[in-house]
Design a protein around this motif. Structure first.
Motif: not given
Length: 134
Positions: A41, A45, A97
């Protein structure tokens, strides 16, 4: 990054738990949430920040170097959370997440804590029966 020694970590952990005990003993309720984001995650990002011109300001090249230290960061977090989680000030590890799930978990924790206080409105200080406001 070896900024401090293991002994200094232990000293700081002790100070944290002593301070939190002082707060708890005086009636403060402590809720500590560690928002855990998986490595996958985090990658998504960071990539999203690069792809979106409006979020690019959040990205630093140093983030790439820090990502290489993922395992060490996880070990450091585990040590800190283990050393500073107490009965009166426990840590809650929250999967983060999904921002929606993260928010639901934290909201539920806060609601449960507030409900456990069994708060009530105070009784009036004076007898108000028969009082009419003109």
């Amino acid at each position: 990054h070896n900024w401090i020694t293991a002994e200094e970590c232990v000293r700081r952990y002790k100070e944290i738990t002593q301070f939190e005990k002082l707060l708890s003993d005086s009636g403060t309720i402590i809720i500590k949430c560690f928002l855990y984001i998986s490595k996958d995650e985090q990658k998504a990002r960071l990539q999203g920040r690069l792809a979106d011109p409006e979020k690019r300001w959040k990205f630093r090249l140093g983030d790439l170097g820090e990502r290489k230290l993922w395992k060490k960061y996880m070990q450091a977090y585990e040590s800190a959370l283990t050393a500073t989680s107490t009965k009166s000030a426990p840590w809650y590890v929250v999967p983060a997440d999904s921002k929606t799930e993260r928010n639901l978990i934290i909201s539920s924790l806060l609601v449960q804590t507030l409900e456990s206080l069994k708060m009530q409105y105070p009784e009036p200080e004076e007898d108000l029966s028969g009082v009419v406001v003109d």
